[in-house]
Scaffold this active site. Structure first.
Site, PDB file in Angstrom:
ATOM      1  N   GLN A   1       0.669  -1.308  -0.053  1.00 58.50           N
ATOM      2  CA  GLN A   1      -0.206   0.067  -0.043  1.00 58.50           C
ATOM      3  C   GLN A   1       0.960   1.449   0.067  1.00 58.50           C
ATOM      4  O   GLN A   1       0.314   2.377  -0.340  1.00 58.50           O
ATOM      5  CB  GLN A   1      -0.985   0.139   1.281  1.00 58.50           C
ATOM      6  CG  GLN A   1      -1.961  -1.114   1.241  1.00 58.50           C
ATOM      7  CD  GLN A   1      -3.080  -1.076   2.250  1.00 58.50           C
ATOM      8  OE1 GLN A   1      -2.564  -1.896   3.383  1.00 58.50           O
ATOM      9  NE2 GLN A   1      -4.038  -0.568   2.234  1.00 58.50           N
TER      10      GLN A   1
ATOM     11  N   ARG B   1       3.817  -0.238  12.839  1.00 54.80           N
ATOM     12  CA  ARG B   1       3.579  -1.320  12.330  1.00 54.80           C
ATOM     13  C   ARG B   1       3.703  -1.316  10.747  1.00 54.80           C
ATOM     14  O   ARG B   1       2.985  -0.418  10.170  1.00 54.80           O
ATOM     15  CB  ARG B   1       2.124  -1.882  12.748  1.00 54.80           C
ATOM     16  CG  ARG B   1       1.417  -3.036  11.845  1.00 54.80           C
ATOM     17  CD  ARG B   1       0.092  -3.429  12.419  1.00 54.80           C
ATOM     18  NE  ARG B   1      -0.222  -4.747  11.564  1.00 54.80           N
ATOM     19  CZ  ARG B   1      -1.207  -4.838  10.806  1.00 54.80           C
ATOM     20  NH1 ARG B   1      -2.113  -3.940  10.753  1.00 54.80           N
ATOM     21  NH2 ARG B   1      -1.447  -5.997  10.454  1.00 54.80           N
TER      22      ARG B   1
ATOM     23  N   HIS C   1       1.096  -9.449   4.374  1.00 53.35           N
ATOM     24  CA  HIS C   1      -0.158  -8.657   4.548  1.00 53.35           C
ATOM     25  C   HIS C   1      -0.762  -8.576   3.119  1.00 53.35           C
ATOM     26  O   HIS C   1      -0.252  -7.839   2.389  1.00 53.35           O
ATOM     27  CB  HIS C   1       0.331  -7.190   5.018  1.00 53.35           C
ATOM     28  CG  HIS C   1      -0.786  -6.265   5.490  1.00 53.35           C
ATOM     29  ND1 HIS C   1      -1.100  -5.934   6.593  1.00 53.35           N
ATOM     30  CD2 HIS C   1      -1.989  -6.128   4.615  1.00 53.35           C
ATOM     31  CE1 HIS C   1      -2.059  -4.999   6.304  1.00 53.35           C
ATOM     32  NE2 HIS C   1      -2.604  -5.162   5.299  1.00 53.35           N
TER      33      HIS C   1
ATOM     34  N   ASN D   1      -1.742 -10.909   8.132  1.00 54.45           N
ATOM     35  CA  ASN D   1      -2.908  -9.970   8.373  1.00 54.45           C
ATOM     36  C   ASN D   1      -4.318 -10.439   7.939  1.00 54.45           C
ATOM     37  O   ASN D   1      -4.256 -10.930   6.528  1.00 54.45           O
ATOM     38  CB  ASN D   1      -2.467  -8.809   7.595  1.00 54.45           C
ATOM     39  CG  ASN D   1      -3.510  -7.662   7.894  1.00 54.45           C
ATOM     40  OD1 ASN D   1      -3.647  -7.147   8.989  1.00 54.45           O
ATOM     41  ND2 ASN D   1      -4.228  -7.275   6.665  1.00 54.45           N
ATOM     42  N   GLU D   2      -5.279 -10.593   8.644  1.00 49.43           N
ATOM     43  CA  GLU D   2      -6.606 -10.892   8.411  1.00 49.43           C
ATOM     44  C   GLU D   2      -6.929 -12.048   7.337  1.00 49.43           C
ATOM     45  O   GLU D   2      -7.300 -11.774   6.240  1.00 49.43           O
ATOM     46  CB  GLU D   2      -7.112  -9.362   7.716  1.00 49.43           C
ATOM     47  CG  GLU D   2      -6.931  -8.172   8.381  1.00 49.43           C
ATOM     48  CD  GLU D   2      -8.167  -7.049   7.743  1.00 49.43           C
ATOM     49  OE1 GLU D   2      -8.051  -6.992   6.658  1.00 49.43           O
ATOM     50  OE2 GLU D   2      -8.358  -6.160   8.616  1.00 49.43           O
TER      51      GLU D   2
ATOM     52  N   ASN E   1      -8.009  -5.822  13.957  1.00 54.59           N
ATOM     53  CA  ASN E   1      -8.326  -4.522  13.206  1.00 54.59           C
ATOM     54  C   ASN E   1      -9.918  -4.362  13.213  1.00 54.59           C
ATOM     55  O   ASN E   1     -10.331  -5.145  12.813  1.00 54.59           O
ATOM     56  CB  ASN E   1      -7.922  -4.848  11.697  1.00 54.59           C
ATOM     57  CG  ASN E   1      -6.427  -5.067  11.465  1.00 54.59           C
ATOM     58  OD1 ASN E   1      -5.570  -4.599  12.434  1.00 54.59           O
ATOM     59  ND2 ASN E   1      -5.889  -5.686  10.209  1.00 54.59           N
TER      60      ASN E   1
ATOM     61  N   TYR F   1     -13.102  -1.945  12.541  1.00 57.50           N
ATOM     62  CA  TYR F   1     -13.311  -0.470  11.960  1.00 57.50           C
ATOM     63  C   TYR F   1     -14.909  -0.032  12.276  1.00 57.50           C
ATOM     64  O   TYR F   1     -15.252   0.900  12.257  1.00 57.50           O
ATOM     65  CB  TYR F   1     -13.291  -0.611  10.216  1.00 57.50           C
ATOM     66  CG  TYR F   1     -11.537  -0.622   9.875  1.00 57.50           C
ATOM     67  CD1 TYR F   1     -11.177   0.676   9.914  1.00 57.50           C
ATOM     68  CD2 TYR F   1     -10.792  -1.808   9.911  1.00 57.50           C
ATOM     69  CE1 TYR F   1      -9.881   0.691   9.468  1.00 57.50           C
ATOM     70  CE2 TYR F   1      -9.626  -1.680   9.504  1.00 57.50           C
ATOM     71  CZ  TYR F   1      -9.075  -0.498   9.342  1.00 57.50           C
ATOM     72  OH  TYR F   1      -7.548  -0.108   8.848  1.00 57.50           O
TER      73      TYR F   1
ATOM     74  N   GLU G   1      -5.040  -1.904  13.910  1.00 63.12           N
ATOM     75  CA  GLU G   1      -5.673  -1.128  12.872  1.00 63.12           C
ATOM     76  C   GLU G   1      -7.159  -0.497  13.467  1.00 63.12           C
ATOM     77  O   GLU G   1      -7.804  -1.152  14.096  1.00 63.12           O
ATOM     78  CB  GLU G   1      -5.883  -1.486  11.586  1.00 63.12           C
ATOM     79  CG  GLU G   1      -4.781  -1.836  10.622  1.00 63.12           C
ATOM     80  CD  GLU G   1      -5.183  -2.679   9.406  1.00 63.12           C
ATOM     81  OE1 GLU G   1      -6.343  -2.393   9.007  1.00 63.12           O
ATOM     82  OE2 GLU G   1      -4.283  -3.326   8.896  1.00 63.12           O
TER      83      GLU G   1
ATOM     84  N   TRP H   1      -4.738   3.234  11.953  1.00 63.31           N
ATOM     85  CA  TRP H   1      -4.782   3.051  10.209  1.00 63.31           C
ATOM     86  C   TRP H   1      -5.273   4.226   9.583  1.00 63.31           C
ATOM     87  O   TRP H   1      -6.474   4.577   9.487  1.00 63.31           O
ATOM     88  CB  TRP H   1      -5.601   1.944   9.825  1.00 63.31           C
ATOM     89  CG  TRP H   1      -5.297   1.770   8.401  1.00 63.31           C
ATOM     90  CD1 TRP H   1      -6.165   2.503   7.521  1.00 63.31           C
ATOM     91  CD2 TRP H   1      -4.250   0.729   7.718  1.00 63.31           C
ATOM     92  NE1 TRP H   1      -5.402   1.982   6.047  1.00 63.31           N
ATOM     93  CE2 TRP H   1      -4.519   0.884   6.469  1.00 63.31           C
ATOM     94  CE3 TRP H   1      -3.207   0.072   8.418  1.00 63.31           C
ATOM     95  CZ2 TRP H   1      -3.545   0.206   5.385  1.00 63.31           C
ATOM     96  CZ3 TRP H   1      -2.428  -0.693   7.347  1.00 63.31           C
ATOM     97  CH2 TRP H   1      -2.588  -0.547   5.989  1.00 63.31           C
TER      98      TRP H   1
ATOM     99  N   GLU I   1      -5.485   2.035  -1.134  1.00 65.34           N
ATOM    100  CA  GLU I   1      -6.611   1.208  -0.556  1.00 65.34           C
ATOM    101  C   GLU I   1      -7.162   0.014  -1.197  1.00 65.34           C
ATOM    102  O   GLU I   1      -8.451   0.133  -1.432  1.00 65.34           O
ATOM    103  CB  GLU I   1      -7.672   2.060   0.020  1.00 65.34           C
ATOM    104  CG  GLU I   1      -8.812   1.627   1.021  1.00 65.34           C
ATOM    105  CD  GLU I   1      -8.005   1.176   2.073  1.00 65.34           C
ATOM    106  OE1 GLU I   1      -7.281   1.305   2.605  1.00 65.34           O
ATOM    107  OE2 GLU I   1      -8.507  -0.216   2.297  1.00 65.34           O
ATOM    108  N   TRP I   2      -6.147  -0.981  -1.717  1.00 62.92           N
ATOM    109  CA  TRP I   2      -6.692  -2.269  -2.443  1.00 62.92           C
ATOM    110  C   TRP I   2      -7.451  -1.905  -3.681  1.00 62.92           C
ATOM    111  O   TRP I   2      -7.130  -0.948  -4.352  1.00 62.92           O
ATOM    112  CB  TRP I   2      -7.310  -3.018  -1.390  1.00 62.92           C
ATOM    113  CG  TRP I   2      -6.337  -3.290  -0.332  1.00 62.92           C
ATOM    114  CD1 TRP I   2      -6.405  -3.114   1.374  1.00 62.92           C
ATOM    115  CD2 TRP I   2      -4.946  -3.770  -0.303  1.00 62.92           C
ATOM    116  NE1 TRP I   2      -5.411  -3.298   1.887  1.00 62.92           N
ATOM    117  CE2 TRP I   2      -4.561  -3.916   1.182  1.00 62.92           C
ATOM    118  CE3 TRP I   2      -4.257  -4.471  -1.364  1.00 62.92           C
ATOM    119  CZ2 TRP I   2      -3.240  -4.502   1.311  1.00 62.92           C
ATOM    120  CZ3 TRP I   2      -2.822  -4.890  -0.864  1.00 62.92           C
ATOM    121  CH2 TRP I   2      -2.656  -4.687   0.235  1.00 62.92           C
TER     122      TRP I   2
ATOM    123  N   PHE J   1      -7.352   7.157   4.426  1.00 64.58           N
ATOM    124  CA  PHE J   1      -7.262   7.059   6.021  1.00 64.58           C
ATOM    125  C   PHE J   1      -6.146   7.652   6.563  1.00 64.58           C
ATOM    126  O   PHE J   1      -6.020   7.499   7.950  1.00 64.58           O
ATOM    127  CB  PHE J   1      -6.951   5.334   6.216  1.00 64.58           C
ATOM    128  CG  PHE J   1      -8.275   4.415   5.940  1.00 64.58           C
ATOM    129  CD1 PHE J   1      -9.213   4.429   7.062  1.00 64.58           C
ATOM    130  CD2 PHE J   1      -8.614   3.935   4.830  1.00 64.58           C
ATOM    131  CE1 PHE J   1     -10.131   3.688   7.406  1.00 64.58           C
ATOM    132  CE2 PHE J   1      -9.875   2.956   4.902  1.00 64.58           C
ATOM    133  CZ  PHE J   1     -10.593   2.774   5.915  1.00 64.58           C
TER     134      PHE J   1
END
Ligand code: GAL
Length: 516
Positions: A53, A110, A155, A200-201, A341, A343, A416, A463, A470-471, A479
């Site tokens: 990213q 991070r 990630h 990650n996730e 993470n 949100y 995050e 984050w 952002e993908w 962000f």
């Protein structure tokens, strides 16, 4: 008549004042309540990013193509055809960026390691010394400034070669590939990196990559998505299964060969929303439990207790992969901390007994629950830029309370938490991002409430450090505490960066937006 009218307007006026003062009061309370001194002295306050990213330099100094490089170069795969070729050009600007981290006063940062920068072909090629040097420089310079690196090993980005050879995480071969990569990280950086997140996730990655087909390798089946190949019912479960075992194998290696000498800790980060019941009946409460099971416990139950949650086993039956006896032993207790993470919060919809789940778009794995952002026409919170994300500060406390009950002995890091405006940086929000400040103040206050009730939270990462790729939504979603000008790459601190700096430095004094 006149008297009646006067009395009536007086009544409404008083009511208005009452409502306003209540509103002001709430706002004041939220702003007054959060101070640095409410958290332990050794509490971690950091900011987070990930390699793809921000780094750019996608084919420089020996790095080779990863899944995201290839995916984003296919027309139509990302919203506006954007990619991470240059991203924030962090690869060339990391020294400037580390200065900015120092300015913020954070005690941790991070970051993640780009797999193809250090192992361009996974196990099938050489180690890339320039890649190692890049991360060594970052780690050394962070430490010089008193900033602890918190490193995510994987990630979302992986060598395209492994995608082509194996079909990525669908293959158990990826377990050994991952362990090879993790071992190299422990070997080369573990003398200085003391905080690791393996992956990650896995819950988000596998749902986007193999259920909805919006992330590489773009696999899915109807009705969840329209892809050329895939099976949305089972592939996300298989991919996550491989990721969990890969994690456990890497942790075993770390604990046996590195931890005794290096003395670090290792965890895994998953995404976790909070879920509220949609209606006030038993089925809705069950839907909340199922939502947690299929989204969050799915990942942490195996890592702590050695198996998938009972609800998943009950409903998914044979579709859910099984761990062997050895794998159960390997997995059990395989994290030193839980990374979260967080949100947003959703209403959990019961797709068994109600007609509430009208679309497949919002269904969780298996399709047994759905999620909604409004009830009786009233949204659960104010809108954010990522579709479906709403500002619901109390969700943080409730999520943490639940995690503390389910995993009472495990420390938690919020790896995050952050805000992006619904419309691309319009007007004053470009730099005067009052909503983002309010977001962090209220979420921190909520986190501190959970901590007072016993949640073992050890750190909080915003984050993100700066606006980034952002993908699939590209650069449209922002962000960052720092605004990044896409033409000049200039980083400018938003008001929120200054607020965070003040918050960290101020101790007992509450840093409200009025201090600027
Ligand atoms: C997370 C992800 C981050 C970032 C964030 C904001 O799922 O780990 O890389 O994109 O969402 O949407």
């Amino acid at each position: 008549m006149l008297l009646q009218k006067t009395l009536l307007s007086f009544f409404f006026f008083s009511l208005l004042l009452l409502v306003q003062s209540k509103h002001n009061h709430e706002v004041e309370e939220e702003e007054e309540v959060v101070t640095r001194s409410m958290f332990p002295d050794d509490f971690i306050f950091g900011v987070a990013t990930s390699a793809y990213q921000i780094e750019g330099a996608y084919l420089e100094d020996g790095k080779s193509l990863n899944n995201w490089d290839v995916f984003t170069h296919h027309p139509g795969n990302t919203g506006r055809g954007e990619n991470g070729d240059i991203a924030d050009d962090h690869y060339h600007r990391y020294m400037e960026d580390i200065d900015k981290l120092e300015y913020l006063g954070v005690n941790a940062y991070r970051l993640s390691i780009s797999w193809t920068r250090i192992l361009p072909r996974g196990r099938f090629g050489e180690i890339n010394p320039s890649g190692l040097m890049f991360y060594n420089n970052i780690i050394d310079n962070l430490l010089l400034k008193g900033i602890e690196p918190f490193v995510t090993i994987h990630h979302f980005d992986l060598p395209q070669e492994l995608e082509d050879r194996y079909g990525g995480w669908l293959s158990p071969h990826m377990q050994e590939e991952y362990v090879y990569f993790a071992k190299l990280c422990f070997e080369k950086f573990g003398d200085r990196v003391k905080n690791w997140m393996t992956i990650n996730e896995p819950n988000v990655f596998t749902q986007f990559a193999y259920m909805r087909g919006t992330f590489p390798p773009r696999r899915c089946s109807l009705p969840f998505g329209n892809c050329s190949a895939g099976n949305s019912d089972v592939e996300p479960l298989i991919a996550a299964h491989n990721m969990l075992i890969a994690h456990a194998k890497a942790v075993k290696l770390y604990r046996n060969h590195f931890q005794p000498k290096q003395g670090g800790i290792v965890g895994l980060t998953a995404n976790a929303f909070h879920y509220e019941p949609y209606t006030n009946d038993e089925f809705s409460y069950q839907a909340v439990e199922r939502s947690y099971a299929f989204n969050v416990d799915w990942i942490f139950d195996p890592l702590i207790y050695g198996n998938y949650p009972a609800l998943m086993r009950k409903y998914l039956g044979k579709d859910l992969p099984k761990f062997s006896k050895e794998e159960v032993e390997l997995l059990k207790g395989s994290i030193d901390f839980i990374g979260i993470n967080h949100y947003s919060t959703f209403y959990a919809l019961d797709c068994f007994n109600s007609n509430d789940c009208t679309s497949t778009e919002n269904r969780a794995i298996g399709g047994y629950t759905g999620r909604a952002i409004a009830r009786n026409g009233i949204p659960i919170g104010d809108e954010m830029g990522v579709f479906g994300f709403r500002i619901v500060p109390y969700g943080m406390e409730k999520l943490l309370n639940r995690l503390s009950l389910r995993y009472p002995n495990t420390s938690i890091y919020i790896t995050e938490n952050g805000y992006c405006p619904p419309n691309y940086q319009e007007g004053t929000e470009l730099l005067q991002d009052f909503t983002r400040i309010k977001f962090h103040q209220t979420y921190l206050a909520s986190m501190s409430k959970a901590m007072r009730k016993g949640a073992k939270v050890k750190g909080y990462f915003v984050w993100s450090f700066m606006d980034n790729f952002e993908w699939i939504q590209g650069y449209n979603i922002t962000f960052g505490l720092y605004y990044v000008d896409r033409n000049t790459m200039k980083r400018t601190p938003r008001l929120s960066a200054k607020w965070f700096k003040d918050f960290i430095a101020n101790g007992e004094k509450s840093s409200t937006i009025s201090t600027f």
